[in-house]
Design a protein around this motif. Structure first.
Motif, PDB file in Angstrom:
ATOM      1  N   ILE A 262       0.856  -1.188   0.000  1.00 33.03           N
ATOM      2  CA  ILE A 262       0.000   0.000   0.000  1.00 33.03           C
ATOM      3  C   ILE A 262       0.890   1.235   0.000  1.00 33.03           C
ATOM      4  O   ILE A 262       1.679   1.446   0.922  1.00 33.03           O
ATOM      5  N   PHE A 263       0.780   2.018  -1.065  1.00 29.11           N
ATOM      6  CA  PHE A 263       1.455   3.318  -1.108  1.00 29.11           C
ATOM      7  C   PHE A 263       0.423   4.373  -0.731  1.00 29.11           C
ATOM      8  O   PHE A 263      -0.691   4.359  -1.265  1.00 29.11           O
ATOM      9  N   PHE A 264       0.776   5.277   0.160  1.00 29.19           N
ATOM     10  CA  PHE A 264      -0.198   6.301   0.534  1.00 29.19           C
ATOM     11  C   PHE A 264       0.396   7.699   0.404  1.00 29.19           C
ATOM     12  O   PHE A 264       1.606   7.884   0.468  1.00 29.19           O
ATOM     13  N   GLY A 265      -0.504   8.661   0.209  1.00 31.16           N
ATOM     14  CA  GLY A 265      -0.051  10.023  -0.057  1.00 31.16           C
ATOM     15  C   GLY A 265      -0.763  11.034   0.820  1.00 31.16           C
ATOM     16  O   GLY A 265      -1.462  10.697   1.782  1.00 31.16           O
ATOM     17  N   MET A 266      -0.605  12.296   0.431  1.00 32.85           N
ATOM     18  CA  MET A 266      -1.171  13.377   1.241  1.00 32.85           C
ATOM     19  C   MET A 266      -2.692  13.409   1.178  1.00 32.85           C
ATOM     20  O   MET A 266      -3.329  14.069   2.000  1.00 32.85           O
ATOM     21  N   GLY A 267      -3.271  12.702   0.213  1.00 29.83           N
ATOM     22  CA  GLY A 267      -4.722  12.569   0.189  1.00 29.83           C
ATOM     23  C   GLY A 267      -5.234  11.812   1.400  1.00 29.83           C
ATOM     24  O   GLY A 267      -6.413  11.882   1.745  1.00 29.83           O
ATOM     25  N   LEU A 268      -4.336  11.083   2.056  1.00 31.19           N
ATOM     26  CA  LEU A 268      -4.693  10.388   3.298  1.00 31.19           C
ATOM     27  C   LEU A 268      -4.207  11.169   4.521  1.00 31.19           C
ATOM     28  O   LEU A 268      -4.947  11.367   5.482  1.00 31.19           O
ATOM     29  N   ALA A 280      -4.294   4.098  11.094  1.00 28.16           N
ATOM     30  CA  ALA A 280      -5.226   3.057  10.646  1.00 28.16           C
ATOM     31  C   ALA A 280      -4.619   2.266   9.485  1.00 28.16           C
ATOM     32  O   ALA A 280      -4.723   1.032   9.429  1.00 28.16           O
ATOM     33  N   LEU A 281      -3.965   2.984   8.561  1.00 21.03           N
ATOM     34  CA  LEU A 281      -3.370   2.290   7.411  1.00 21.03           C
ATOM     35  C   LEU A 281      -2.186   1.421   7.835  1.00 21.03           C
ATOM     36  O   LEU A 281      -2.030   0.280   7.387  1.00 21.03           O
ATOM     37  N   LEU A 282      -1.348   1.956   8.724  1.00 20.38           N
ATOM     38  CA  LEU A 282      -0.211   1.158   9.207  1.00 20.38           C
ATOM     39  C   LEU A 282      -0.706  -0.072   9.972  1.00 20.38           C
ATOM     40  O   LEU A 282      -0.150  -1.171   9.849  1.00 20.38           O
ATOM     41  N   ALA A 283      -1.773   0.112  10.752  1.00 23.88           N
ATOM     42  CA  ALA A 283      -2.308  -1.012  11.533  1.00 23.88           C
ATOM     43  C   ALA A 283      -2.959  -2.045  10.608  1.00 23.88           C
ATOM     44  O   ALA A 283      -2.836  -3.259  10.831  1.00 23.88           O
ATOM     45  N   LEU A 284      -3.642  -1.579   9.561  1.00 24.47           N
ATOM     46  CA  LEU A 284      -4.228  -2.512   8.585  1.00 24.47           C
ATOM     47  C   LEU A 284      -3.123  -3.352   7.938  1.00 24.47           C
ATOM     48  O   LEU A 284      -3.254  -4.573   7.780  1.00 24.47           O
ATOM     49  N   THR A 285      -2.026  -2.686   7.578  1.00 23.31           N
ATOM     50  CA  THR A 285      -0.900  -3.415   6.967  1.00 23.31           C
ATOM     51  C   THR A 285      -0.386  -4.477   7.932  1.00 23.31           C
ATOM     52  O   THR A 285      -0.136  -5.626   7.547  1.00 23.31           O
ATOM     53  N   ARG A 286      -0.257  -4.089   9.194  1.00 20.25           N
ATOM     54  CA  ARG A 286       0.204  -5.050  10.212  1.00 20.25           C
ATOM     55  C   ARG A 286      -0.796  -6.213  10.331  1.00 20.25           C
ATOM     56  O   ARG A 286      -0.407  -7.379  10.347  1.00 20.25           O
ATOM     57  N   ASP A 287      -2.107  -5.884  10.360  1.00 22.34           N
ATOM     58  CA  ASP A 287      -3.146  -6.927  10.438  1.00 22.34           C
ATOM     59  C   ASP A 287      -3.013  -7.933   9.297  1.00 22.34           C
ATOM     60  O   ASP A 287      -3.174  -9.136   9.486  1.00 22.34           O
ATOM     61  N   MET A 288      -2.760  -7.419   8.095  1.00 21.46           N
ATOM     62  CA  MET A 288      -2.750  -8.283   6.916  1.00 21.46           C
ATOM     63  C   MET A 288      -1.632  -9.328   6.975  1.00 21.46           C
ATOM     64  O   MET A 288      -1.691 -10.350   6.304  1.00 21.46           O
ATOM     65  N   ASN A 289      -0.595  -9.034   7.788  1.00 19.25           N
ATOM     66  CA  ASN A 289       0.507  -9.995   7.881  1.00 19.25           C
ATOM     67  C   ASN A 289       0.133 -11.265   8.642  1.00 19.25           C
ATOM     68  O   ASN A 289       0.926 -12.203   8.700  1.00 19.25           O
ATOM     69  N   LYS A 290      -1.082 -11.304   9.192  1.00 23.56           N
ATOM     70  CA  LYS A 290      -1.570 -12.572   9.754  1.00 23.56           C
ATOM     71  C   LYS A 290      -1.898 -13.546   8.634  1.00 23.56           C
ATOM     72  O   LYS A 290      -1.995 -14.753   8.849  1.00 23.56           O
ATOM     73  N   TYR A 291      -2.169 -13.008   7.432  1.00 24.23           N
ATOM     74  CA  TYR A 291      -2.644 -13.849   6.317  1.00 24.23           C
ATOM     75  C   TYR A 291      -1.607 -13.989   5.205  1.00 24.23           C
ATOM     76  O   TYR A 291      -1.490 -15.029   4.590  1.00 24.23           O
ATOM     77  N   THR A 292      -0.903 -12.891   4.931  1.00 28.50           N
ATOM     78  CA  THR A 292       0.054 -12.909   3.825  1.00 28.50           C
ATOM     79  C   THR A 292       1.072 -11.804   4.079  1.00 28.50           C
ATOM     80  O   THR A 292       1.009 -11.113   5.098  1.00 28.50           O
ATOM     81  N   ARG A 293       2.009 -11.637   3.173  1.00 31.08           N
ATOM     82  CA  ARG A 293       3.002 -10.571   3.363  1.00 31.08           C
ATOM     83  C   ARG A 293       2.405  -9.261   2.847  1.00 31.08           C
ATOM     84  O   ARG A 293       1.965  -9.179   1.694  1.00 31.08           O
TER      85      ARG A 293
END
Ligand code: SF4
Length: 443
Positions: A262-268, A280-293
């Motif tokens: 996930i690349f994020f910008g100033m729109g976020l 929230a985005l960093l935590a979502l990325t961390r969450d996703m590592n339970k399933y895949t990289r």
């Protein structure tokens, strides 16, 4: 010269600088071949339209290297006046730094320490919220090289690289064929999430147009789905502007990815929620590592804004908005960030490096900056240099000055300048001011 460049007449003066580095945006492409005719770059092979404009429009400005109160002065006189302004001040601030070398940034942070000042970078007005979120959540990340070789699910959130980073898709994230994505674009799914249909949205397989200011809710919807939590479809639609099934479909694809990015910008980062969005985005990325990289990375704008974050962090422990007046660093965005210290009328002197706050800060901040003595370093004449007590016209990093810059993925890249400038570098001017400040303070 190759047949591919017939427009350039072969003259004895032409020189080619291979693998030069473009510092116009955070992609920091280091594969540019420059053809140089004296003090002009006549060809910038492989540069994008923005990079070509950066290199080909570069002119050595026929202005004095230093002015004091608008009158030409020697660099030594400018250094002396600058050092006295900074040592006489009670609340000096150092700001900018995202368009200069790491070597100059390092000296600027040291200088801020000697004068007991506050050091801040342009990160505070772009990805500052991400800098705060990193401290709370951490960052699961990787280099752009890994994205190239592994990324099979690429999401851009509040970012429009098609216009801001034109080689992002072709050099790193979408088109290249990599070790684990041998068919390039065909092996990747691209999702763009934004509040409007940008040029980048046209390159995506899936474009999700969310409700303006609804990023936080959209990211938490995905976080909930990643945990298998049941959600109210009406609430999701009203919070995010998109039906629950769309988010469920996206989560299924994310879980099926082998290497999601996930690349994020100033729109976020600069919309409602700010650092809470980044968290929230960093935590979502961390969450996703339970399933895949899964990894994430901010898409940074200025050529060495990532270097500014790195250098300020390795010198003070914090990335921006750092106060050194007590002899140890204190980090407090909102209190020590320059737009705020100026708008509240607190700073009584400033050193502005490669930045133009007079063109883009709030009116109270600009009015206060105009009232206090300040020093500006910039290769261009800007509203800030015109209003400065001491203005240094400096050489351009990457074109005239060697050194180091950090790409947006925190990889340091060396610069290969094309030709010398008659003007001093930021590093030279800042080193001169630092030396004189230490003398005046008896250090
Ligand atoms: S993508 Fe950015 S760094 Fe690369 S050539 Fe274009 S402007 Fe320069």
């Amino acid at each position: 010269m190759s047949l591919a460049e017939p427009q350039i007449p072969p003259t004895a003066e032409l020189k080619v600088v291979t693998d030069a580095t473009c510092t116009f945006c955070g992609c920091v492409c280091d594969d540019i071949d420059l053809t140089v005719d004296g003090q002009h770059i006549v060809e910038a092979k492989r540069a994008c339209v923005l990079g070509k404009a950066w290199f080909l429009n570069h002119e050595v400005e026929d202005r004095p290297s230093c002015t004091i109160e608008g009158r030409p002065a020697s660099v030594a006189e400018g250094v002396e006046r600058a050092a006295r302004i900074l040592t006489d001040a009670r609340y000096p601030i150092v700001y900018g730094l995202s368009d200069t070398t790491c070597e100059a940034q390092r000296v600027a942070v040291g200088l801020a320490d000697w004068i007991g000042g506050t050091v801040d970078t342009t990160t505070s007005v772009c990805h500052g919220p991400s800098g705060m979120a990193f401290q709370g959540v951490g960052e699961v990340t990787c280099t752009l090289g890994e994205v190239l070789h592994r990324g099979d699910f690429i999401m851009f959130w509040g970012s429009n690289p098609a216009e801001s980073h034109p080689r992002h898709f072709t050099k790193y994230s979408l088109m290249p064929k990599g070790m684990f994505v041998p068919n390039g674009r065909k092996d990747r799914t691209c999702v763009v999430v934004d509040v409007r249909k940008t040029k980048s949205a046209k390159a995506a397989d899936i474009f999700l147009q969310i409700k303006p200011r609804g990023d936080f809710e959209a990211l938490w919807t995905l976080r909930a789905l990643s945990q298998g939590i049941e959600l109210d479809p009406e609430q999701v639609l009203s919070d995010t502007g998109l039906p629950l099934e769309t988010w469920q479909d996206l989560m299924t694809r994310m879980k099926a990815a082998k290497f999601g990015v996930i690349f994020f910008g100033m729109g976020l980062t600069m919309t409602r929620g700010k650092h809470a969005n980044s968290e929230a985005l960093l935590a979502l990325t961390r969450d996703m590592n339970k399933y895949t990289r899964f990894v994430c990375k901010p898409n940074r704008g200025h050529g060495n804004v990532t270097g500014a974050d790195n250098v300020v962090t390795w010198r003070t422990g914090y990335p921006f908005g750092v106060n050194l007046s007590r002899g140890y660093p204190r980090f407090n965005p909102g209190e020590y960030t320059t737009s705020d210290t100026l708008a509240r009328g607190e700073a009584d002197a400033a050193l502005i490096i490669a930045s133009d706050p007079m063109a883009n800060f709030s009116q109270p901040a600009r009015e206060h900056l105009a009232r206090i003595p300040f020093i500006a370093l910039d290769p261009k004449e800007t509203p800030t240099t015109r209003a400065a007590t001491v203005a240094f016209n400096t050489a351009v990093y990457g074109i005239n000055v060697p050194g180091t810059v950090y790409r947006m993925d925190d990889v340091p890249i060396p610069l290969r300048p094309a030709f010398d400038s008659p003007h001093p570098s930021d590093f030279d001017v800042l080193s001169g001011i630092e030396k004189r400040v230490k003398e005046l303070k008896g250090i």
